[in-house]
Design a protein around this motif. Structure first.
Motif, short mmCIF file in Angstrom:
data_model
loop_
_atom_site.label_atom_id
_atom_site.label_comp_id
_atom_site.label_asym_id
_atom_site.label_seq_id
_atom_site.Cartn_x
_atom_site.Cartn_y
_atom_site.Cartn_z
N VAL A 78 32.99 31.16 -31.95
CA VAL A 78 33.11 30.29 -31.05
C VAL A 78 32.05 29.32 -30.54
O VAL A 78 30.88 29.86 -30.32
N VAL A 79 32.08 27.88 -30.78
CA VAL A 79 31.27 26.99 -30.62
C VAL A 79 31.57 26.07 -29.38
O VAL A 79 32.61 25.43 -29.55
N GLN A 80 30.64 26.21 -28.57
CA GLN A 80 31.05 25.05 -27.33
C GLN A 80 30.46 23.64 -27.65
O GLN A 80 29.41 23.55 -28.04
N GLY A 81 31.40 22.68 -27.31
CA GLY A 81 30.97 21.26 -27.48
C GLY A 81 29.79 20.61 -26.45
O GLY A 81 29.82 21.39 -25.43
N LYS A 82 29.04 19.74 -26.72
CA LYS A 82 28.12 19.58 -26.00
C LYS A 82 28.95 18.62 -24.78
O LYS A 82 30.10 18.12 -24.86
N VAL A 83 28.20 18.70 -23.63
CA VAL A 83 28.61 18.03 -22.34
C VAL A 83 28.15 16.65 -22.65
O VAL A 83 26.88 16.39 -22.78
N ARG A 84 29.09 15.64 -22.02
CA ARG A 84 28.82 14.32 -22.10
C ARG A 84 27.65 13.99 -21.10
O ARG A 84 27.61 14.29 -20.09
N GLN A 85 26.68 13.23 -21.60
CA GLN A 85 25.79 12.98 -20.92
C GLN A 85 25.54 11.41 -20.46
O GLN A 85 25.81 10.69 -21.07
#
Length: 85
Positions: A78-85
């Motif tokens: 399971v890979v969590q996507g990056k949080v939009r910055q």
């Protein structure tokens, strides 16, 4: 994705193949889906197609520890996507 129609709120969960962009599963929930709902969605797609090597998720509460643990036990990373910055 969340959709609002009049006073109803729906959440749409989709499982896509990352290479072909093929829609493997689509389900509409009234309200927010639970961890168990998302695990059923992944298992259903795995039965019809093949088990994925990894799944990319957002940071929703349904994708936390229990979700990760159960899928990693089945050999799915399971890979969590990056949080939009």
């Amino acid at each position: 994705m969340q959709l609002r129609i009049l006073w109803f709120r729906f959440t749409i969960a989709a499982l896509l193949d990352g290479c072909s962009r093929k829609l493997l599963r689509l389900q509409v929930f009234t309200g927010t889906p639970t961890t168990a709902d998302m695990l059923r969605l992944v298992r259903s797609a795995s039965k019809s197609f093949r088990q994925p090597r990894f799944i990319i998720t957002d940071h929703g509460s349904q994708f936390m520890d229990t979700f990760k643990t159960k899928l990693e036990h089945c050999g799915i990373t399971v890979v969590q996507g990056k949080v939009r910055q």
